[in-house]
Design a protein around this motif. Structure first.
Motif, PDB file in Angstrom:
ATOM      1  N   LYS A 456       0.820  -1.214   0.000  1.00  0.00           N
ATOM      2  CA  LYS A 456       0.000   0.000   0.000  1.00  0.00           C
ATOM      3  C   LYS A 456       0.854   1.265   0.000  1.00  0.00           C
ATOM      4  O   LYS A 456       0.538   2.255  -0.659  1.00  0.00           O
ATOM      5  CB  LYS A 456      -0.927  -0.007   1.213  1.00  0.00           C
ATOM      6  N   ARG A 457       1.977   1.242   0.746  1.00  0.00           N
ATOM      7  CA  ARG A 457       2.793   2.453   0.804  1.00  0.00           C
ATOM      8  C   ARG A 457       3.455   2.756  -0.532  1.00  0.00           C
ATOM      9  O   ARG A 457       3.748   3.907  -0.849  1.00  0.00           O
ATOM     10  CB  ARG A 457       3.844   2.312   1.898  1.00  0.00           C
ATOM     11  N   ASP A 460       0.590   4.193  -2.895  1.00  0.00           N
ATOM     12  CA  ASP A 460       0.182   5.580  -2.630  1.00  0.00           C
ATOM     13  C   ASP A 460       1.150   6.587  -3.239  1.00  0.00           C
ATOM     14  O   ASP A 460       0.773   7.744  -3.506  1.00  0.00           O
ATOM     15  CB  ASP A 460       0.079   5.820  -1.123  1.00  0.00           C
ATOM     16  N   GLN A 461       2.390   6.181  -3.449  1.00  0.00           N
ATOM     17  CA  GLN A 461       3.387   7.099  -3.982  1.00  0.00           C
ATOM     18  C   GLN A 461       3.421   7.136  -5.514  1.00  0.00           C
ATOM     19  O   GLN A 461       4.089   7.986  -6.089  1.00  0.00           O
ATOM     20  CB  GLN A 461       4.780   6.707  -3.463  1.00  0.00           C
ATOM     21  N   LEU A 462       2.714   6.198  -6.158  1.00  0.00           N
ATOM     22  CA  LEU A 462       2.746   6.116  -7.617  1.00  0.00           C
ATOM     23  C   LEU A 462       1.516   6.796  -8.214  1.00  0.00           C
ATOM     24  O   LEU A 462       0.470   6.921  -7.563  1.00  0.00           O
ATOM     25  CB  LEU A 462       2.790   4.654  -8.061  1.00  0.00           C
ATOM     26  N   PRO A 463       1.619   7.202  -9.497  1.00  0.00           N
ATOM     27  CA  PRO A 463       0.459   7.813 -10.149  1.00  0.00           C
ATOM     28  C   PRO A 463      -0.703   6.814 -10.254  1.00  0.00           C
ATOM     29  O   PRO A 463      -0.517   5.599 -10.356  1.00  0.00           O
ATOM     30  CB  PRO A 463       0.988   8.199 -11.529  1.00  0.00           C
ATOM     31  N   PHE A 464      -1.908   7.377 -10.274  1.00  0.00           N
ATOM     32  CA  PHE A 464      -3.114   6.537 -10.312  1.00  0.00           C
ATOM     33  C   PHE A 464      -3.201   5.749 -11.616  1.00  0.00           C
ATOM     34  O   PHE A 464      -3.633   4.596 -11.632  1.00  0.00           O
ATOM     35  CB  PHE A 464      -4.351   7.431 -10.143  1.00  0.00           C
ATOM     36  N   GLU A 465      -2.816   6.374 -12.733  1.00  0.00           N
ATOM     37  CA  GLU A 465      -2.910   5.679 -14.019  1.00  0.00           C
ATOM     38  C   GLU A 465      -2.030   4.435 -14.050  1.00  0.00           C
ATOM     39  O   GLU A 465      -2.415   3.389 -14.576  1.00  0.00           O
ATOM     40  CB  GLU A 465      -2.500   6.622 -15.159  1.00  0.00           C
ATOM     41  N   LEU A 466      -0.822   4.530 -13.458  1.00  0.00           N
ATOM     42  CA  LEU A 466       0.077   3.375 -13.426  1.00  0.00           C
ATOM     43  C   LEU A 466      -0.492   2.265 -12.570  1.00  0.00           C
ATOM     44  O   LEU A 466      -0.475   1.075 -12.957  1.00  0.00           O
ATOM     45  CB  LEU A 466       1.455   3.806 -12.905  1.00  0.00           C
ATOM     46  N   VAL A 467      -1.012   2.619 -11.395  1.00  0.00           N
ATOM     47  CA  VAL A 467      -1.584   1.592 -10.502  1.00  0.00           C
ATOM     48  C   VAL A 467      -2.810   0.941 -11.135  1.00  0.00           C
ATOM     49  O   VAL A 467      -3.003  -0.283 -11.066  1.00  0.00           O
ATOM     50  CB  VAL A 467      -1.934   2.223  -9.138  1.00  0.00           C
ATOM     51  N   ASP A 468      -3.652   1.756 -11.774  1.00  0.00           N
ATOM     52  CA  ASP A 468      -4.867   1.211 -12.394  1.00  0.00           C
ATOM     53  C   ASP A 468      -4.529   0.261 -13.541  1.00  0.00           C
ATOM     54  O   ASP A 468      -5.111  -0.830 -13.667  1.00  0.00           O
ATOM     55  CB  ASP A 468      -5.727   2.360 -12.902  1.00  0.00           C
ATOM     56  N   SER A 469      -3.592   0.655 -14.372  1.00  0.00           N
ATOM     57  CA  SER A 469      -3.200  -0.240 -15.466  1.00  0.00           C
ATOM     58  C   SER A 469      -2.569  -1.519 -14.939  1.00  0.00           C
ATOM     59  O   SER A 469      -2.773  -2.603 -15.496  1.00  0.00           O
ATOM     60  CB  SER A 469      -2.235   0.489 -16.400  1.00  0.00           C
ATOM     61  N   TYR A 470      -1.800  -1.409 -13.848  1.00  0.00           N
ATOM     62  CA  TYR A 470      -1.210  -2.617 -13.262  1.00  0.00           C
ATOM     63  C   TYR A 470      -2.294  -3.546 -12.731  1.00  0.00           C
ATOM     64  O   TYR A 470      -2.233  -4.779 -12.918  1.00  0.00           O
ATOM     65  CB  TYR A 470      -0.245  -2.227 -12.154  1.00  0.00           C
ATOM     66  N   ASP A 471      -3.314  -2.993 -12.078  1.00  0.00           N
ATOM     67  CA  ASP A 471      -4.401  -3.833 -11.544  1.00  0.00           C
ATOM     68  C   ASP A 471      -5.159  -4.547 -12.674  1.00  0.00           C
ATOM     69  O   ASP A 471      -5.512  -5.728 -12.558  1.00  0.00           O
ATOM     70  CB  ASP A 471      -5.360  -2.966 -10.731  1.00  0.00           C
ATOM     71  N   LYS A 472      -5.398  -3.814 -13.753  1.00  0.00           N
ATOM     72  CA  LYS A 472      -6.084  -4.453 -14.888  1.00  0.00           C
ATOM     73  C   LYS A 472      -5.228  -5.565 -15.493  1.00  0.00           C
ATOM     74  O   LYS A 472      -5.740  -6.623 -15.873  1.00  0.00           O
ATOM     75  CB  LYS A 472      -6.402  -3.408 -15.944  1.00  0.00           C
TER      76      LYS A 472
END
Length: 743
Positions: A456-457, A460-472
């Motif tokens: 989680k830590r 929180d430090q990464l951009p939302f677009e990167l995290v969202d694409s990683y989750d997909k």
């Protein structure tokens, strides 16, 4: 000079026979012939069929074409005049006695009366017309003498339709051939039956003459119909079917009556309070092949006996036939065999017809599947290795080209072709990875294991677009590469297969306890006895040479064996124990032929096999290989897939053609309407004369032989027809008896 004219009366022939220039007749197709026959149907009866249809030149020419096996249409004008024959028949001046041929034998006082080619054409013309008149009126269970309704069709109906038989019986007739008064009575009844549908006195008179001269036979119980003997004709089968058509209709009425009685008993039981009585409809099956009748019931023995008595009573009282009551008895379908159409019939459970695989067969199948998987894996590895080598070659070539030049220059665009090749390779690679659970699991671990973006830590430090694409991306990996789901699918598939196997086992077990089917077997004991008596095997059952064939050419020896073998294979291919017949043909007949050839050339069996091979190969004039005898692979692949009306086997064992070295004038070929004069004279030898059979060793019961009057007779044949005669494509029925010689 005084001329005196007087009026005279001149009788002119019918207009159709005037000597004017008329176009030659042409053969008719079946629809045209049917239209011609139906044009003579008035007020419920066919009238003047003989003069308007049967003796018509076109119909006679059609009958002549039916008698030939040549692909080219025959020219009867070279043999006799069709218009002249038509005129003689129309004016009732045709002499039947002068067109008959009497064959006698020196050592046998009996005489056989046979028709010449003219009379054969007339007989075939009558058969064609009677077929169109009666064929649609015959019962569905009537077989024999009909198009596409032969012996194999009757056997297939018994095997596929009859279910749960309890009792059955066959109707056996006494032979009336020697009873002259009985034959006259049968002929009179036949004429009365025909007159019910055909109002034509000339046709009835011609049929009477044919029967009186023994050119057409109405035989019951003689066992000579449908066996391919020379004295048989297609008209004989048609007359038997016409005579027994009333019996077929009566049998249908009896079946309906029995169904009504069983329905009445069911209603009475329900009225008496037996509401829970299970109603099982009674089924009555009937099959008639010419004069052989088989009746099968699924009811009680008392009901079957009642049905048998009604059948016998109708045949004796209404048709005047003599039924052999000692052989016409009711048998139990489950415990007793019955003989019908030369086959042994018995009721068995489905597991006997289609037995389950044994443990040994199951182990062998599993071993084969494992070996198949190993071969597929080796092929896959070899394909991947070849792809790697090809890829390295391509990259090496590209690198050298780029190093030595400023780039590639092509006259055409290859980018599309290269993309298609790599796209196919990539798709195949992905499919192989997704099919393998282990490879999917390894790829899944590499893409999802030890992932720091799941903390989680860090997220929180990464951009939302990167995290969202990683989750997909992780969702797609989990959806397509998760081995847990793949294993679950495999387990469900295996569980489904087990359930299907259990269901099939349950159904098979229930059917074995509740269902009975009909098994049809070839009389292997009868065939083995015939093989031994004919000389194919010795007393120990091993192949031996036949000395009577030593005077025949090598090619004709092989063709004679091939004719016997092929006719047996075609005849018994509908039987459950066809494997035994294949063994007899493949081993006994093949090696008997090899031993015969070896003894003829005074060589050993190995030398004969080395020269002719096991497939009995010979060469023609041009040096091409000819295989007349069926090969071992062909025999192994034979079965009951394509059933046609087989060529009869009776007489196949006993007749042999021996070439004569005579220096005389050339004769015309003896086969119907064959115009070739480059013939060779062959002597007909009946092997039953050379077998030296005594009372302790009679010929096989149930298998007939050619009439003794043909022994030592000679017939001229061309090279094509003698080959077909040996192989069995032609029989003595296809020979013009007026061409027989006494040399």
């Amino acid at each position: 000079m005084l001329l005196i004219f007087r009026r005279t009366t001149v009788t002119l022939p019918p207009a159709r026979f005037l000597t004017t220039v008329s176009p030659p007749p042409e053969p008719l197709t079946k629809p045209q012939l049917k239209t011609l026959v139906l044009s003579n149907y008035h007020h419920g009866k066919f009238t003047n069929l003989f003069q308007n249809v049967i003796v018509s030149p076109s119909v006679l020419l059609t009958a002549a074409h039916n008698l030939t096996h040549s692909p080219d249409p025959p020219i009867p004008a070279n043999f006799f005049s069709i218009p002249s024959l038509s005129s003689d028949l129309y004016q009732n001046t045709f002499d039947f006695e002068s067109n008959c041929i009497k064959l006698t034998n020196e050592n046998d006082p009996c005489t056989l009366i046979l028709p010449n080619l003219k009379l054969k054409v007339l007989i075939e013309s009558i058969r064609l017309v009677l077929e169109l008149v009666y064929d649609d009126r015959f019962a569905t269970f009537s077989y024999g003498g009909r198009v596409n309704l032969g012996r194999h069709t009757a056997i297939r109906y018994i095997k596929n339709t009859v279910e749960n038989p309890n009792w059955w019986f066959t109707v056996t007739f006494n032979d009336i051939n020697d009873n002259k008064f009985k034959k006259i009575e049968t002929l009179n009844k036949l004429c009365l039956i025909i007159e019910q549908k055909v109002d034509d006195k000339m046709l009835i008179g011609v049929i009477r003459k044919l029967v009186e001269f023994n050119l057409a036979r109405i035989e019951f119980g003689g066992g000579c119909l449908g066996n391919g003997f020379p004295q048989e004709f297609g008209l004989d089968s048609m007359l038997v079917n016409v005579y027994l058509n009333g019996f077929d209709q009566k049998l249908q009425e009896l079946r309906l009556m029995i169904n009504k009685e069983t329905l009445k008993d069911r209603l009475e039981n329900q009225e008496n309070g037996d509401e829970y009585t299970v109603y099982k409809p009674l089924k009555v099956y009937a099959v008639r092949y010419l004069d052989e009748v088989l009746v099968i019931t699924s009811g009680t023995k008392g009901l079957t006996v009642k049905l048998k008595n009604l059948v016998v009573k109708f045949l004796e009282d209404n048709l005047g036939l003599e039924v052999d009551k000692g052989k016409t008895v009711v048998h139990s379908a489950g415990s007793e065999e019955i003989r019908f159409l030369g086959m042994d019939i018995r009721a068995v459970t489905p597991s006997v017809l289609n037995p389950p695989m044994s443990e040994k067969a199951i182990r062998a199948r599993k071993k084969y599947l494992r070996q198949k998987e190993v071969r597929l894996q080796e092929l896959k590895n070899r394909r991947e290795t070849n792809r790697k080598k090809l890829g390295l070659k391509i990259f090496d070539h590209v690198y050298k080209k780029l190093k030595t030049s400023n780039g590639f220059k092509f006259d055409f665009d290859i980018e599309k072709e290269v993309n298609e090749i790599f796209e196919v390779w990539g798709r195949e690679t992905v499919d192989e990875v997704l099919k393998s659970v282990d490879e999917r699991a390894a790829l899944y671990r590499n893409l999802s294991g030890g992932d720091f973006l799941s903390l989680k830590r860090i997220r929180d430090q990464l951009p939302f677009e990167l995290v969202d694409s990683y989750d997909k991306f992780q969702e797609k990996v989990d959806a397509y590469l998760n081995p847990v789901k793949a294993r679950r699918e495999i387990e469900q598939r295996e569980l489904k297969l087990e359930e299907e196997e259990e269901k099939k086992y349950t159904e098979r077990t229930v059917k074995d306890l509740t269902v009975l089917r009909v098994k049809v077997d070839a009389p292997d004991r009868l065939v083995r006895q015939a093989v031994r008596l004919a000389g194919f095997t010795n007393n120990m059952g091993r192949p031996r040479p036949i000395s009577s064939l030593m005077v025949v050419d090598d090619v004709d020896i092989i063709k004679w064996y091939a004719g016997v073998g092929k006719r047996w294979l075609d005849y018994f291919c509908c039987c459950h124990n066809f494997k035994i017949i294949k063994t007899i043909v493949n081993y006994h007949l093949r090696f008997s032929c090899i031993l015969t050839l070896a003894e003829k050339h005074e060589s050993t069996k190995r030398e004969a096999i080395k020269h002719f091979t096991k497939d009995l190969r010979v060469f023609d004039v041009d040096g091409n290989e000819i295989f007349s005898f069926p090969t071992e692979r062909e025999i192994k692949m034979m079965g009951d897939k394509n059933l046609v009306d087989p060529k009869p086997v009776d007489g196949a064992l006993t007749m042999l053609l021996t070439r004569l070295a005579v220096d005389e004038d050339l004769y015309r070929c003896g086969v119907h309407f064959c115009e070739r004069f480059d013939t060779i004279v062959y002597r007909i030898r009946l092997l039953q004369k050379d077998l030296n059979l005594d009372d302790e060793k009679p010929w096989v019961l149930g298998m007939g032989v050619v009439h003794d009057v043909f022994d030592r007779k000679c017939v001229p044949l061309c090279s094509d027809h003698v080959s077909e005669m040996y192989i069995g494509a032609l029989t003595l029925q296809d020979v013009d008896f007026s061409s027989l010689l006494d040399v």
